[in-house]
Design an enzyme around this catalytic site. Structure first.
Site, PDB file in Angstrom:
ATOM      1  N   TYR A  97       0.821  -1.369  -0.170  1.00 12.55           N
ATOM      2  CA  TYR A  97       0.085  -0.159  -0.110  1.00 12.55           C
ATOM      3  C   TYR A  97       0.777   1.326  -0.002  1.00 12.55           C
ATOM      4  O   TYR A  97       0.418   2.278  -0.567  1.00 12.55           O
ATOM      5  CB  TYR A  97      -1.160  -0.043   1.087  1.00 12.55           C
ATOM      6  CG  TYR A  97      -2.183  -0.732   0.833  1.00 12.55           C
ATOM      7  CD1 TYR A  97      -3.146  -0.273  -0.056  1.00 12.55           C
ATOM      8  CD2 TYR A  97      -2.124  -2.287   1.325  1.00 12.55           C
ATOM      9  CE1 TYR A  97      -4.358  -1.290  -0.417  1.00 12.55           C
ATOM     10  CE2 TYR A  97      -3.322  -2.955   0.916  1.00 12.55           C
ATOM     11  CZ  TYR A  97      -4.192  -2.408   0.144  1.00 12.55           C
ATOM     12  OH  TYR A  97      -5.181  -3.509  -0.260  1.00 12.55           O
ATOM     13  N   ARG A 100       1.635   1.806  -3.724  1.00 15.95           N
ATOM     14  CA  ARG A 100       0.285   2.309  -4.294  1.00 15.95           C
ATOM     15  C   ARG A 100       0.198   3.811  -3.934  1.00 15.95           C
ATOM     16  O   ARG A 100      -0.217   4.668  -4.584  1.00 15.95           O
ATOM     17  CB  ARG A 100      -0.938   1.458  -4.000  1.00 15.95           C
ATOM     18  CG  ARG A 100      -0.544  -0.126  -4.296  1.00 15.95           C
ATOM     19  CD  ARG A 100      -2.071  -0.732  -4.137  1.00 15.95           C
ATOM     20  NE  ARG A 100      -3.099  -0.081  -4.950  1.00 15.95           N
ATOM     21  CZ  ARG A 100      -4.350  -0.600  -4.950  1.00 15.95           C
ATOM     22  NH1 ARG A 100      -4.501  -1.746  -4.127  1.00 15.95           N
ATOM     23  NH2 ARG A 100      -5.365  -0.179  -5.881  1.00 15.95           N
ATOM     24  N   HIS A 153     -15.376   1.274  -1.792  1.00 18.31           N
ATOM     25  CA  HIS A 153     -14.345   0.258  -1.317  1.00 18.31           C
ATOM     26  C   HIS A 153     -13.274   1.015  -0.493  1.00 18.31           C
ATOM     27  O   HIS A 153     -12.274   0.628  -0.341  1.00 18.31           O
ATOM     28  CB  HIS A 153     -13.505  -0.079  -2.695  1.00 18.31           C
ATOM     29  CG  HIS A 153     -14.366  -1.032  -3.378  1.00 18.31           C
ATOM     30  ND1 HIS A 153     -14.326  -1.386  -4.678  1.00 18.31           N
ATOM     31  CD2 HIS A 153     -15.503  -1.846  -3.107  1.00 18.31           C
ATOM     32  CE1 HIS A 153     -15.303  -2.288  -5.091  1.00 18.31           C
ATOM     33  NE2 HIS A 153     -15.858  -2.654  -4.127  1.00 18.31           N
ATOM     34  N   CYS A 161      -7.396   2.502  12.582  1.00 19.40           N
ATOM     35  CA  CYS A 161      -6.748   1.761  13.750  1.00 19.40           C
ATOM     36  C   CYS A 161      -7.421   0.399  13.964  1.00 19.40           C
ATOM     37  O   CYS A 161      -8.724   0.317  14.195  1.00 19.40           O
ATOM     38  CB  CYS A 161      -6.936   2.724  15.112  1.00 19.40           C
ATOM     39  SG  CYS A 161      -5.977   1.817  16.339  1.00 19.40           S
ATOM     40  N   CYS A 164      -8.641   0.726  18.164  1.00 18.80           N
ATOM     41  CA  CYS A 164      -9.803   1.742  18.478  1.00 18.80           C
ATOM     42  C   CYS A 164     -10.909   2.018  17.414  1.00 18.80           C
ATOM     43  O   CYS A 164     -11.728   2.435  17.631  1.00 18.80           O
ATOM     44  CB  CYS A 164      -9.380   2.999  19.095  1.00 18.80           C
ATOM     45  SG  CYS A 164      -8.413   4.007  18.116  1.00 18.80           S
ATOM     46  N   THR A 245     -15.963   1.236 -16.033  1.00 19.22           N
ATOM     47  CA  THR A 245     -15.983  -0.229 -15.147  1.00 19.22           C
ATOM     48  C   THR A 245     -16.447  -1.539 -16.108  1.00 19.22           C
ATOM     49  O   THR A 245     -17.133  -1.259 -17.134  1.00 19.22           O
ATOM     50  CB  THR A 245     -17.003   0.133 -14.058  1.00 19.22           C
ATOM     51  OG1 THR A 245     -17.001  -1.211 -13.422  1.00 19.22           O
ATOM     52  CG2 THR A 245     -18.463   0.433 -14.670  1.00 19.22           C
ATOM     53  N   SER A 246     -15.839  -2.619 -15.795  1.00 20.71           N
ATOM     54  CA  SER A 246     -15.985  -3.818 -16.377  1.00 20.71           C
ATOM     55  C   SER A 246     -17.310  -4.262 -16.055  1.00 20.71           C
ATOM     56  O   SER A 246     -17.783  -5.346 -16.837  1.00 20.71           O
ATOM     57  CB  SER A 246     -15.116  -4.909 -16.070  1.00 20.71           C
ATOM     58  OG  SER A 246     -14.846  -4.983 -14.824  1.00 20.71           O
ATOM     59  N   ASN A 270     -17.013   3.484 -21.980  1.00 16.27           N
ATOM     60  CA  ASN A 270     -15.919   2.516 -21.728  1.00 16.27           C
ATOM     61  C   ASN A 270     -15.119   2.008 -22.927  1.00 16.27           C
ATOM     62  O   ASN A 270     -15.801   2.262 -23.859  1.00 16.27           O
ATOM     63  CB  ASN A 270     -16.587   0.898 -21.252  1.00 16.27           C
ATOM     64  CG  ASN A 270     -15.717   0.097 -20.342  1.00 16.27           C
ATOM     65  OD1 ASN A 270     -14.468   0.851 -19.855  1.00 16.27           O
ATOM     66  ND2 ASN A 270     -15.916  -1.078 -20.098  1.00 16.27           N
TER      67      ASN A 270
END
Length: 304
Positions: A97, A100, A153, A161, A164, A245-246, A270
């Site tokens: 990440y 990314r 997403h 966290c 917490c 989008t697919s 698309n």
């Protein structure tokens, strides 16, 4: 209309069993590519929903991590983007990440992002609304100027966290000192094996718990609060756009067909047709950065 319950995500395409009101209407007609006709519909729409996918970000040079070329080192995203992977090896997951995040910090919104944001700002002055429902976890819609974005997403630039539950925006580069220079996608790169105490930690007083990216991983449920907002938008829109989008990732793959089933025009933008194209009123093939600016430009009937 779309979802009343949390949605499970499995490996591969995110598959679920959506709870819907009534059956989908099966359409067999060919979707129109008549831009002038679409523009007439667009000029009359008061509440526009725009569903965006990875194809929009790909036009800004963002890796999709899908398909045969979608590897980071020797893993695909479904190998790393899971709760099990994180608790087994949080260092490896944070390297992925971190890579990314650093890639995204070098990217800028493209013409499709900018067209959506400009359209939203312009129509807002006319008492009309544009809401973006996005499957991507980058920040390009916001950078382009879009204000009303529902991220189903999660966000690459938010942390949560594990102790917490506190969620915070974090655009630090690097997000922590130990990750600086780490995360190379080269398959020959050795894992950094960063100790957990040196990974991103919660800054809340008396917590200091381990942080994770605030994104939905494979095997996790989507945020029910976000889905409730999505449902409201899709129930009230009078025009829906499906952009880049697919239409195979659930639950988002169900959104536009459900809108179409109640007779609302749906336009797909698309680079190729999808399994859902024949359900829609319009299909405009080509890069979104080429087709969308024309589609969303100021109509001659608009008075601003």
């Amino acid at each position: 209309m779309i979802l009343r319950h949390l949605v499970s995500i499995g490996l591969g395409p995110r598959v679920s069993s959506p709870v819907t009101r009534g059956p989908l209407v099966e359409l067999t007609r060919s979707a129109s590519s008549d831009m002038s006709e679409f523009r007439k519909v667009f000029s009359k729409a008061r509440h526009i929903a725009i569903i965006t996918g990875a194809g929009v970000s790909a036009e800004s040079g963002v890796p999709t991590f899908r398909g045969a070329a979608g590897y980071w080192r020797k893993w695909q995203s479904q190998d790393i983007a899971t709760p099990e992977a994180f608790f087994r090896n949080p260092s490896l997951v944070w390297e992925f990440y971190h890579y990314r995040r650093e890639v995204m910090l070098s990217k800028v919104p493209n013409k499709a992002h900018l067209a959506i944001a400009e359209c939203e700002a312009r129509l807002r002055k006319q008492g009309r609304s544009v809401v973006v429902i996005t499957q991507v976890i980058d920040d390009l819609h916001r950078q382009a100027g879009s204000r009303h974005v529902l991220k189903i997403h999660g966000s690459l630039f938010e942390t949560r966290c594990v102790s917490c539950g506190h969620v915070a925006v974090n655009q630090g580069s690097p997000i922590c000192a130990a990750l600086e220079g780490k995360g190379s996608p080269d398959p020959d790169t050795s894992d950094a094996k960063i100790p957990p105490e040196e990974l991103p930690r919660c800054e809340k007083i008396d917590c200091h718990g381990l942080l994770r990216p605030n994104v939905t991983w494979f095997g996790e449920t989507l945020d029910s609060h976000v889905l409730t907002k999505v449902e409201t938008v899709l129930d009230t829109c009078d025009l829906c756009l499906v952009v880049g989008t697919s239409s195979i990732v659930y639950p988002a793959a169900m959104f536009a067909p459900q809108v179409a089933s109640r007779g609302v025009p749906v336009a797909e933008f698309n680079i190729e047709t999808t399994s859902e194209t024949t359900r829609f009123t319009y299909h405009f093939q080509g890069p979104c950065g080429a087709t969308l600016p024309l589609a969303l430009a100021r109509h001659e009937s608009e008075v601003v």
